[in-house]
Motif scaffolding. Structure first.
Motif, PDB file in Angstrom:
ATOM      1  N   HIS A  51       5.481  54.367  51.800  1.00 26.61           N
ATOM      2  CA  HIS A  51       5.085  53.177  51.056  1.00 26.61           C
ATOM      3  C   HIS A  51       4.356  53.588  49.783  1.00 26.61           C
ATOM      4  O   HIS A  51       3.302  54.207  49.848  1.00 26.61           O
ATOM      5  N   ILE A  52       4.937  53.242  48.649  1.00 23.40           N
ATOM      6  CA  ILE A  52       4.303  53.593  47.376  1.00 23.40           C
ATOM      7  C   ILE A  52       3.362  52.466  46.962  1.00 23.40           C
ATOM      8  O   ILE A  52       2.232  52.706  46.563  1.00 23.40           O
ATOM      9  N   LEU A  53       3.854  51.227  47.062  1.00 25.47           N
ATOM     10  CA  LEU A  53       3.021  50.064  46.760  1.00 25.47           C
ATOM     11  C   LEU A  53       3.119  49.091  47.924  1.00 25.47           C
ATOM     12  O   LEU A  53       4.206  48.878  48.468  1.00 25.47           O
ATOM     13  N   SER A  54       1.984  48.520  48.326  1.00 26.09           N
ATOM     14  CA  SER A  54       1.998  47.593  49.451  1.00 26.09           C
ATOM     15  C   SER A  54       1.400  46.259  49.046  1.00 26.09           C
ATOM     16  O   SER A  54       0.198  46.154  48.809  1.00 26.09           O
ATOM     17  N   ASP A  55       2.241  45.261  48.939  1.00 26.55           N
ATOM     18  CA  ASP A  55       1.822  43.872  48.746  1.00 26.55           C
ATOM     19  C   ASP A  55       0.769  43.709  47.646  1.00 26.55           C
ATOM     20  O   ASP A  55      -0.341  43.288  47.891  1.00 26.55           O
ATOM     21  N   ILE A  56       1.170  44.059  46.449  1.00 27.53           N
ATOM     22  CA  ILE A  56       0.251  43.959  45.306  1.00 27.53           C
ATOM     23  C   ILE A  56       0.421  42.602  44.644  1.00 27.53           C
ATOM     24  O   ILE A  56       1.547  42.176  44.376  1.00 27.53           O
ATOM     25  N   SER A  57      -0.691  41.920  44.384  1.00 25.41           N
ATOM     26  CA  SER A  57      -0.648  40.697  43.584  1.00 25.41           C
ATOM     27  C   SER A  57      -1.755  40.789  42.556  1.00 25.41           C
ATOM     28  O   SER A  57      -2.912  41.067  42.905  1.00 25.41           O
ATOM     29  N   LEU A  58      -1.411  40.607  41.298  1.00 26.70           N
ATOM     30  CA  LEU A  58      -2.457  40.654  40.274  1.00 26.70           C
ATOM     31  C   LEU A  58      -1.970  39.969  39.003  1.00 26.70           C
ATOM     32  O   LEU A  58      -0.770  39.786  38.804  1.00 26.70           O
ATOM     33  N   ASP A  59      -2.899  39.615  38.156  1.00 27.14           N
ATOM     34  CA  ASP A  59      -2.586  39.057  36.843  1.00 27.14           C
ATOM     35  C   ASP A  59      -3.178  39.965  35.783  1.00 27.14           C
ATOM     36  O   ASP A  59      -4.367  40.281  35.834  1.00 27.14           O
ATOM     37  N   LEU A  60      -2.338  40.413  34.845  1.00 21.41           N
ATOM     38  CA  LEU A  60      -2.866  41.168  33.717  1.00 21.41           C
ATOM     39  C   LEU A  60      -2.967  40.197  32.556  1.00 21.41           C
ATOM     40  O   LEU A  60      -1.981  39.563  32.187  1.00 21.41           O
ATOM     41  N   PRO A  61      -4.173  40.071  31.968  1.00 20.17           N
ATOM     42  CA  PRO A  61      -4.387  39.012  30.975  1.00 20.17           C
ATOM     43  C   PRO A  61      -3.593  39.244  29.686  1.00 20.17           C
ATOM     44  O   PRO A  61      -3.240  40.373  29.344  1.00 20.17           O
ATOM     45  N   ARG A  62      -3.286  38.153  28.989  1.00 15.65           N
ATOM     46  CA  ARG A  62      -2.688  38.218  27.663  1.00 15.65           C
ATOM     47  C   ARG A  62      -3.779  38.647  26.686  1.00 15.65           C
ATOM     48  O   ARG A  62      -4.873  38.090  26.705  1.00 15.65           O
ATOM     49  N   GLY A  63      -3.485  39.639  25.847  1.00 15.89           N
ATOM     50  CA  GLY A  63      -4.450  40.125  24.880  1.00 15.89           C
ATOM     51  C   GLY A  63      -5.333  41.206  25.469  1.00 15.89           C
ATOM     52  O   GLY A  63      -5.541  41.275  26.683  1.00 15.89           O
ATOM     53  N   GLY A  64      -5.859  42.081  24.618  1.00 15.53           N
ATOM     54  CA  GLY A  64      -6.767  43.122  25.057  1.00 15.53           C
ATOM     55  C   GLY A  64      -6.059  44.300  25.721  1.00 15.53           C
ATOM     56  O   GLY A  64      -4.836  44.354  25.802  1.00 15.53           O
ATOM     57  N   ILE A  65      -6.870  45.235  26.195  1.00 16.71           N
ATOM     58  CA  ILE A  65      -6.343  46.428  26.854  1.00 16.71           C
ATOM     59  C   ILE A  65      -6.625  46.333  28.347  1.00 16.71           C
ATOM     60  O   ILE A  65      -7.767  46.130  28.747  1.00 16.71           O
ATOM     61  N   SER A  66      -5.585  46.447  29.152  1.00 16.45           N
ATOM     62  CA  SER A  66      -5.759  46.545  30.601  1.00 16.45           C
ATOM     63  C   SER A  66      -5.455  47.975  31.001  1.00 16.45           C
ATOM     64  O   SER A  66      -4.455  48.543  30.571  1.00 16.45           O
ATOM     65  N   ALA A  67      -6.333  48.549  31.815  1.00 13.08           N
ATOM     66  CA  ALA A  67      -6.123  49.934  32.235  1.00 13.08           C
ATOM     67  C   ALA A  67      -5.801  49.978  33.723  1.00 13.08           C
ATOM     68  O   ALA A  67      -6.402  49.255  34.520  1.00 13.08           O
ATOM     69  N   LEU A  68      -4.794  50.801  34.063  1.00 12.72           N
ATOM     70  CA  LEU A  68      -4.494  51.077  35.474  1.00 12.72           C
ATOM     71  C   LEU A  68      -5.055  52.449  35.782  1.00 12.72           C
ATOM     72  O   LEU A  68      -4.684  53.425  35.132  1.00 12.72           O
ATOM     73  N   VAL A  69      -5.966  52.516  36.753  1.00 14.67           N
ATOM     74  CA  VAL A  69      -6.525  53.810  37.106  1.00 14.67           C
ATOM     75  C   VAL A  69      -6.345  54.029  38.596  1.00 14.67           C
ATOM     76  O   VAL A  69      -5.954  53.115  39.328  1.00 14.67           O
ATOM     77  N   GLY A  70      -6.636  55.246  39.022  1.00 18.57           N
ATOM     78  CA  GLY A  70      -6.512  55.556  40.445  1.00 18.57           C
ATOM     79  C   GLY A  70      -6.192  57.019  40.615  1.00 18.57           C
ATOM     80  O   GLY A  70      -5.804  57.701  39.661  1.00 18.57           O
ATOM     81  N   PRO A  71      -6.357  57.531  41.839  1.00 23.01           N
ATOM     82  CA  PRO A  71      -6.072  58.943  42.077  1.00 23.01           C
ATOM     83  C   PRO A  71      -4.564  59.218  41.985  1.00 23.01           C
ATOM     84  O   PRO A  71      -3.764  58.292  41.924  1.00 23.01           O
ATOM     85  N   ASN A  72      -4.225  60.508  41.959  1.00 19.79           N
ATOM     86  CA  ASN A  72      -2.805  60.888  41.920  1.00 19.79           C
ATOM     87  C   ASN A  72      -2.069  60.278  43.101  1.00 19.79           C
ATOM     88  O   ASN A  72      -2.568  60.262  44.215  1.00 19.79           O
ATOM     89  N   GLY A  73      -0.890  59.746  42.832  1.00 18.87           N
ATOM     90  CA  GLY A  73      -0.070  59.206  43.909  1.00 18.87           C
ATOM     91  C   GLY A  73      -0.476  57.832  44.357  1.00 18.87           C
ATOM     92  O   GLY A  73      -0.029  57.353  45.391  1.00 18.87           O
ATOM     93  N   ALA A  74      -1.335  57.152  43.575  1.00  9.12           N
ATOM     94  CA  ALA A  74      -1.790  55.819  43.979  1.00  9.12           C
ATOM     95  C   ALA A  74      -0.736  54.756  43.701  1.00  9.12           C
ATOM     96  O   ALA A  74      -0.822  53.648  44.214  1.00  9.12           O
ATOM     97  N   GLY A  75       0.246  55.081  42.866  1.00 14.93           N
ATOM     98  CA  GLY A  75       1.305  54.116  42.569  1.00 14.93           C
ATOM     99  C   GLY A  75       1.199  53.481  41.191  1.00 14.93           C
ATOM    100  O   GLY A  75       1.887  52.504  40.912  1.00 14.93           O
TER     101      GLY A  75
END
Lengths: 314, 333, 250
Positions: C15-39
């Motif tokens: 399982h690489i990703l499990s049941d992800i739900s999120l909203d990335l806002p319009r405008g600005g910078i959104s960052a995805l962070v996490g350890p190696n292999g987090a998806g």
């Protein structure tokens, strides 16, 4: 462990040889044995020459998928032969004994390949891509120039060249057997004595220097051996493109060893088995008109692709 | 100010390309005219006015031969470029990587099984088998590690060799070796009016490919970039392969295989002018046409009244050019 | 707004990703962070339809990823992939020019040319614009590729680890430029970052993934705490504050 597998391989070779000699002989032993014996010797010589030259070439280029044939060695042999026939005129050439001619061609090929591949290997050190590409283009260039010369020379003289231009196993130049055997034996002795140095050369030039082996000298010696071996096999049966690739890949599979003391004999025996058994089946069992080289190219190519894809999946 | 330099700069490549075309086109026209007057029967420009037979000779043999050489050279060079973009490797070309051998296999099968089939049907079968064999090649290539680009031309060589062995094997068994000899080595000496016209389809296909030049250039940057730019990647690859297969099959059947054109010409063009196909494809076609025609003319002149096959001459010319390129020529830009 | 709804992804049994739900806002910078292999990269690739969606749904504004035509999405969203697999011999300018392809489909007009000029200017590439890509340094190449994505002129710009192989000066200047794009050009930027501190320093919104699930989500100033670092990255690092920005001590 790997060495132990050499014994059944040798057994298999013996069986193939016996079958080749005896199958469908029809009782006329007095005629059949010397006739087939000569051809068997030729097949063995060719097999050993091709496998050994391929192993040596892969050692100095440190690459498992290159062969002298892919790099254009045998095309160069045919080109030199054609060039000599064109230069001297066919008749003068024909008047010489075939053994002298052959030796002359061997010397020419050794000189030419040292000049060409020696400088190439020196210059392209580290740029394998360019080396391979150059080799493939050399192959095309040599055979095109050969084709060009062949159009220029007399059809009668052309016959001399033609014998060496196409791979064939049914008609083998038997009058060269003695001298070819001597040359191959000489090369094998040298290669065997160098076997430990070859193991070091396979590690790469830097490692070789570090371990006290002069890589440049090793390369030149090995190139000379390759040129002699390629001359022998091309003169006897013409160019066989994928046999070297096939048998050395198989040898690495059967005896997975980095030591030349194991891989050299293994490849030589497998190569001989492929040729002798293949020829037995083609000639005696299936009575096919197609030359063995076509089948070897087909099977050899498929095995190569299969090994490559399987090796990658691992 | 910045706008100015930008515009001027983008024109620089365009100017270099335009110059190549402007020098190349008249040169090609000149060589083509010369080609009309080279052959076994002596023919000078003056004969055109005095001798009615002269015009007939040109219409019947010399012009068809010249046109065939031009079309073959141009379309093979374009097909080579497409193949290199689709496979994403500089050192493959249809004639050595299985497409040509696939076409030969198809035409061999039709000749043996349905000897009375019309030429057009034979062509269709040859194109189909060429397409299948290129698809297989592409499938193999996709499984090779991208870190080892030199594996691809080698695998192509072996794959082409395997298919070639199948062709030779069948030809031996059903006694059609002579035909195979004709297909496997390209020669223009047999080209007469009425025997080469199918090649115009190859010209058309190469021309159509130019319409999608940008798409092919993008595919050459890889799947990710293509998808990001909204391209239907699989569709473009398939269209490209169809174009390559049709050009190759037509050439193999009417002229025979001419290896190397599809390798050498695209590489020279890419080294000198880069990979912006919209700009470079016309130069590629021009250079391919010119080199093949000149090779054929050399083949006619050097040993007149005998001929040297175009593949042999091109093998030498192309190999020499390529080696020079590999070791000397400056890079583009 | 990029809306991800019930997204799962797996390769074989993994399982690489499990049941992800999120909203990335319009405008600005959104960052995805996490350890190696987090998806992180998988999530980004799914949004950019580089890999097909298995379960779940992603929408970019009113476009449903996977259902809307690929070339329409290409005018809405551009991605800078992580793998640098551009091989052809193109000049910087030619490369950036291809970023306009979704708009002109092979027939560039005056407007396309102007956009290319603007991209070249925005990324300081004038002196390099006629250089072939294979003669550039890694950083210059990276800048050219981002300029290409910029020229694509999309509302959304996705970047997968753009700071790889960049030194600190180049990293800072790239992030500052992305800030600029967000604020001046009103682009929405989604960026996968390896270094949590760069995310803290430049992002408006942060999503931390761990083992295919969302570990934390929100503005960096409220989300990044030493508990969160321990939970998401599995290491105990003190988090201090510099002005209103958190800073992870390494």
């Amino acid at each position: 462990m790997a060495e132990r597998r050499l014994i059944p391989t040798a057994g298999l070779l013996l069986v193939a040889a016996v079958l080749y000699m005896t199958l469908g002989a029809g009782g006329n032993w007095g005629f059949v044995l010397p006739f087939r014996g000569a051809k068997l010797v030729a097949l063995l010589l060719v097999g050993v020459a091709i496998s050994t030259s391929t192993v040596l070439f892969q050692t100095i280029t440190r690459n498992r998928i290159l062969t002298p044939s892919i790099m254009g060695f045998d095309a160069l042999y045919v080109l030199l032969l054609t060039g000599v026939v064109y230069g001297f005129g066919g008749q003068a050439y024909l008047d010489l004994p075939p053994q002298v001619l052959f030796l002359f061609n061997v010397v020419l090929l050794v000189g030419a390949s040292l000049l060409l591949f020696g400088t190439l290997l020196g210059r392209a050190q580290g740029d394998l891509m360019r080396l391979i590409l150059t080799g493939i283009i050399f192959g095309t260039l040599f055979s095109s120039v050969t084709g060009f010369f062949q159009r220029l020379i007399d059809p009668n003289e052309f016959a001399i060249v033609q014998v060496s231009s196409y791979a064939r196993f049914t008609r083998i130049e038997t009058d060269l057997l003695a001298i070819a055997s001597l040359l191959v034996a000489g090369c094998l002795i040298v290669a065997w004595r160098l076997r430990h140095q070859l193991d070091v050369l396979a590690l790469g030039p830097k490692a070789a220097v570090n371990l006290g082996v002069d890589p440049r000298r090793g390369q030149l010696v090995v190139l000379t051996l390759i040129a002699v071996l390629v001359s022998v096999s091309t003169a006897l049966v013409g160019p066989v493109v994928f046999l070297g690739l096939l048998v050395v890949s198989l040898a690495h599979l059967v005896t997975p060893s980095a030591h030349h003391a194991v891989i050299l004999p293994a490849a030589a025996m497998i190569s001989a088995i492929v040729l002798v058994a293949g020829q037995t089946i083609m000639e005696r069992v299936l009575s096919l008109a197609t030359p063995l080289s076509v089948v070897v190219d087909f099977v050899g190519g498929l095995v190569f692709l299969g090994l490559l894809l399987k090796g990658l999946r691992r | 100010m910045r706008q100015e330099t930008g515009t001027e700069g983008s024109d620089r490549i365009r100017v270099a390309r335009t110059r190549a075309l402007r020098i190349g086109l008249p040169l090609l026209a000149l060589v083509s005219v010369l080609s009309l007057f080279i052959g076994v029967i002596d023919l000078g420009p003056r004969d055109l006015i005095q001798d009615p037979e002269a015009l007939r000779l040109i219409a019947l043999s010399r012009w068809p031969r010249t046109a065939a050489a031009l079309i073959t050279g141009a379309s093979l060079a374009v097909a080579g470029t497409l193949m290199q973009m689709l496979v994403r490797n500089r050192f493959v070309e249809p004639m050595t990587a299985g497409t040509g051998q696939g076409a030969a296999l198809g035409i061999l099968a039709v000749t043996f099984l349905l000897p009375t089939a019309p030429l057009f049907a034979k062509m269709a079968v040859a194109s189909a088998t060429a397409l299948v064999s290129s698809l297989v090649f592409l499938a193999i290539v996709r499984r090779l590690p991208p870190t080892q680009p030199l594996l691809i031309p080698l695998v192509g060589l072996v794959y082409g060799g395997v298919l070639g062995a199948v062709v030779t094997f069948i030809a031996y068994q059903v006694d059609l070796l002579q035909y195979v000899g004709v297909w496997m080595s390209g020669e223009f000496s047999g080209v007469l009016r009425g025997r080469y016209e199918l090649l115009w389809i190859a010209a058309l296909v190469a021309g159509l490919a130019y319409l999608a030049a940008d798409q092919f250039a993008i595919v050459g940057m890889g799947r990710t970039v293509s998808v990001n730019l909204g391209l239907n990647y699989g569709q473009v690859v398939l269209i490209g392969l169809v174009a390559i297969s049709v050009v190759t099959a037509l050439t193999v059947v009417t002229i025979g295989m001419i290896p190397f054109v599809g390798l050498v010409v695209p590489n020279i063009v890419a080294r000198l002018w880069g990979d912006n196909l919209r700009l470079t494809l016309p130069v590629t076609a021009l250079m391919g046409a010119g080199l093949v025609l000149v090779s054929d003319m050399l083949g006619r002149i050097l040993r007149a009244p005998y001929e040297i096959p175009v593949g042999t001459v091109f093998g030498i010319v192309g190999a020499a050019l390529f080696l020079w390129l590999l070791y000397r020529a400056p890079r583009h830009g | 707004m990029i809306r991800v709804d019930g997204l799962s992804y797996r390769i074989g049994e993994q399982h690489i990703l499990s049941d992800i739900s999120l909203d990335l806002p319009r405008g600005g910078i959104s960052a995805l962070v996490g350890p190696n292999g987090a998806g992180k990269s998988t999530l980004l690739s799914l949004i950019a339809r580089l890999i097909p969606i298995q379960t779940g749904r992603i929408t970019v504004d009113d476009l449903v990823v996977g259902q809307c035509a690929s070339d329409i999405l290409a005018r809405k969203l551009a991605i800078l992939p992580q793998s640098d697999d551009i091989a052809p011999r193109l000049t910087v300018r030619e490369l950036i020019g291809f970023g306009r392809f979704p708009h002109h489909k092979g027939r560039p007009g005056v407007d396309d040319r102007r956009k290319v000029d603007a991209a070249i200017e925005a990324f300081d590439l004038e002196p390099l614009q006629h250089r072939p890509l294979d003669t550039l340094s890694g950083g210059q190449r990276q800048r050219s590729l981002i300029a290409m994505a910029f020229a694509q002129d999309t509302d959304y710009l996705l970047l997968d680890e753009p700071l790889n192989n960049l030194d600190i000066a180049a990293s800072r200047s790239l992030m500052a430029r992305l800030r600029d794009l967000a604020e001046v050009n009103n682009r929405s930027i989604v960026v996968v970052l390896h270094d949590l501190n760069f995310a803290c320093g430049y992002a408006d919104f942060l999503v931390a993934l761990t083992a295919g699930r969302i570990g934390a989500m929100g503005p960096p100033s409220t989300v990044v705490t030493s508990q969160m670092v321990a939970k998401v990255f599995g290491t105990k690092a003190p988090v201090i504050r510099v002005g209103d920005r958190p800073l992870v001590q390494v």
